[in-house]
Design an enzyme around this catalytic site. Sequence first.
Site, PDB file in Angstrom:
ATOM      1  N   ASP A 170       3.897   1.006  -8.918  1.00  0.00           N
ATOM      2  CA  ASP A 170       3.654  -0.367  -8.473  1.00  0.00           C
ATOM      3  C   ASP A 170       3.958  -1.334  -9.614  1.00  0.00           C
ATOM      4  O   ASP A 170       4.696  -2.314  -9.444  1.00  0.00           O
ATOM      5  CB  ASP A 170       2.185  -0.511  -8.039  1.00  0.00           C
ATOM      6  CG  ASP A 170       1.867  -1.937  -7.622  1.00  0.00           C
ATOM      7  OD1 ASP A 170       2.654  -2.514  -6.857  1.00  0.00           O
ATOM      8  OD2 ASP A 170       0.829  -2.469  -8.072  1.00  0.00           O
ATOM      9  N   ASP A 207       3.539   3.547 -20.993  1.00  0.00           N
ATOM     10  CA  ASP A 207       3.575   2.389 -21.904  1.00  0.00           C
ATOM     11  C   ASP A 207       4.951   2.264 -22.557  1.00  0.00           C
ATOM     12  O   ASP A 207       5.531   1.176 -22.634  1.00  0.00           O
ATOM     13  CB  ASP A 207       2.433   2.447 -22.936  1.00  0.00           C
ATOM     14  CG  ASP A 207       2.282   3.791 -23.624  1.00  0.00           C
ATOM     15  OD1 ASP A 207       3.004   4.750 -23.239  1.00  0.00           O
ATOM     16  OD2 ASP A 207       1.457   3.900 -24.548  1.00  0.00           O
ATOM     17  N   TYR A 243      -4.835   4.633  -5.537  1.00  0.00           N
ATOM     18  CA  TYR A 243      -4.927   3.823  -4.322  1.00  0.00           C
ATOM     19  C   TYR A 243      -5.810   4.465  -3.257  1.00  0.00           C
ATOM     20  O   TYR A 243      -6.310   3.774  -2.369  1.00  0.00           O
ATOM     21  CB  TYR A 243      -3.537   3.593  -3.730  1.00  0.00           C
ATOM     22  CG  TYR A 243      -2.762   2.478  -4.391  1.00  0.00           C
ATOM     23  CD1 TYR A 243      -2.323   2.592  -5.700  1.00  0.00           C
ATOM     24  CD2 TYR A 243      -2.458   1.318  -3.697  1.00  0.00           C
ATOM     25  CE1 TYR A 243      -1.597   1.581  -6.304  1.00  0.00           C
ATOM     26  CE2 TYR A 243      -1.735   0.300  -4.278  1.00  0.00           C
ATOM     27  CZ  TYR A 243      -1.309   0.436  -5.580  1.00  0.00           C
ATOM     28  OH  TYR A 243      -0.602  -0.563  -6.168  1.00  0.00           O
ATOM     29  N   LYS A 272       1.271   9.568 -18.044  1.00  0.00           N
ATOM     30  CA  LYS A 272       0.437   9.250 -19.214  1.00  0.00           C
ATOM     31  C   LYS A 272      -0.246  10.557 -19.601  1.00  0.00           C
ATOM     32  O   LYS A 272      -1.474  10.667 -19.635  1.00  0.00           O
ATOM     33  CB  LYS A 272      -0.562   8.132 -18.834  1.00  0.00           C
ATOM     34  CG  LYS A 272      -1.354   7.553 -19.986  1.00  0.00           C
ATOM     35  CD  LYS A 272      -0.547   6.719 -20.960  1.00  0.00           C
ATOM     36  CE  LYS A 272      -1.416   6.322 -22.155  1.00  0.00           C
ATOM     37  NZ  LYS A 272      -0.637   5.662 -23.229  1.00  0.00           N
ATOM     38  N   ASP A 279       7.571  -3.926 -10.186  1.00  0.00           N
ATOM     39  CA  ASP A 279       7.566  -5.388 -10.360  1.00  0.00           C
ATOM     40  C   ASP A 279       8.323  -5.757 -11.634  1.00  0.00           C
ATOM     41  O   ASP A 279       9.101  -6.713 -11.663  1.00  0.00           O
ATOM     42  CB  ASP A 279       6.131  -5.934 -10.478  1.00  0.00           C
ATOM     43  CG  ASP A 279       5.554  -6.365  -9.130  1.00  0.00           C
ATOM     44  OD1 ASP A 279       5.930  -5.751  -8.119  1.00  0.00           O
ATOM     45  OD2 ASP A 279       4.733  -7.302  -9.096  1.00  0.00           O
TER      46      ASP A 279
HETATM   47  C1  IPM Z   1       3.532  -3.351  -3.270  1.00  0.00           C
HETATM   48  C2  IPM Z   1       2.336  -4.269  -3.206  1.00  0.00           C
HETATM   49  C3  IPM Z   1       1.164  -3.509  -2.607  1.00  0.00           C
HETATM   50  C4  IPM Z   1       0.884  -2.309  -3.493  1.00  0.00           C
HETATM   51  C5  IPM Z   1      -0.111  -4.350  -2.397  1.00  0.00           C
HETATM   52  C6  IPM Z   1       0.159  -5.567  -1.539  1.00  0.00           C
HETATM   53  C7  IPM Z   1      -1.247  -3.547  -1.844  1.00  0.00           C
HETATM   54  O1  IPM Z   1       2.040  -4.777  -4.458  1.00  0.00           O
HETATM   55  O2  IPM Z   1       4.012  -2.929  -2.203  1.00  0.00           O
HETATM   56  O3  IPM Z   1       4.000  -3.054  -4.362  1.00  0.00           O
HETATM   57  O4  IPM Z   1       0.163  -2.420  -4.501  1.00  0.00           O
HETATM   58  O5  IPM Z   1       1.399  -1.232  -3.175  1.00  0.00           O
HETATM   59 MN    MN Z   2       3.424  -4.165  -6.031  1.00  0.00          MN
END
Ligand code: IPM
Ligand code: MN
Length: 352
Positions: A240, A216, A138, A184, A244
């Site tokens: 990240d 993975d 990032y 990884k 999710d």
């Molecule tokens: C999160 C989001 C952010 C990230 C984006 C919006 C930049 O997906 O907080 O997980 O990738 O960190």
């Molecule tokens: Mn995210």
Amino acid sequence: MKKIICLPGDGIGPEIIKSAVDVLEFVGKKYDFDYEIEYFPFGGSAIDEMGHPFPEELKTKISNCDAVLLGAVGGPKWDNEKVRPEQGLLQLRKHLEVFANVRPLSVNKSLSTHSPIKEEIISGTDLVIVRELTGGAYFGEPRRLLEESALDSITYTKNEIEKIVRYAFELAKTRNNKLTSVDKANVLATSKLWRKIVIEISNEYPEVEVDHMYVDAMSMALITNPNRFDVIVTENLFGDILSDEASVLGGSLGVLASASFSLDGPNLYEPAHGSAPDIANKNIANPIATILSLSMMIRHSFGLDYIAKDIENCVDEMISDGLVTCDLKKENYLTTTEFTEKLIEKLGYEKR
Ligand code: IPM
Ligand code: MN
């Protein structure tokens, strides 16, 4: 008097923040807890109003507050901006030095009925993802985007890795003494360094059982065997993606809260999901992730554990009563404002 800076942001951000602030207002009265909120535009809305997603004026103000509550940023409207809303979010995280992003997922009985995973597999899942938030791909330099090629860099220093890994070990000690480090290391240099440091630091924590997994394999194990995990620590980009994935184990990305910690505050609280521009202004967004992020704020920044517990218990009850938004239920679902009203009603019952 606690000072909160509130950044509703874009898309569904203002709606879910309104829910969380309504809840805060209610518990503030119920428990006689004093706070002050100051609102600022942030992300796309700050680009519109002030020309930059993270305006200078906010930068100076933000260091003097006790905590920051953020909705979500971004949307197609700002896709071609020179500095995108997401860039403002990354700058905010860097500015606050919030290196430890904590995303807890506990799938209790009521949530497990909403999970896409079979109940016998998901049941008992109670994990926390600790994501390194201010380094890695990032922020790595150099980076460039040309017509014929593009470059991103993943960089990590020993110091950055040590900080987040120590944080995760300490957290594991307060939970079930289990830590899974995700990397990884069969391919990436940064992951090789990461693994070496985790092994070194593990000597200081003999009580914590540590294992290492490639990212993975981890993405598979999260689906096939989620209840074997306790604390998971990983770098920024892996965290990240995995968070999710973990969030939908609970049925919806709309339930995953997050807190981002620096060494001495102010800390940042935001739902793990994005701004969902497609459902903005429809009063259908799930405010749970933001409300639970608020309860993390109340616990970690204000030390008022009993208020956080009250909110969390009531959210649990809402879910088990089937009082949820449309991401968790096909019919008879509630709107964002109905959910919030009913939750506040529950918080008002005297028995607690
Ligand atoms: C999160 C989001 C952010 C990230 C984006 C919006 C930049 O997906 O907080 O997980 O990738 O960190
Ligand atoms: Mn995210």
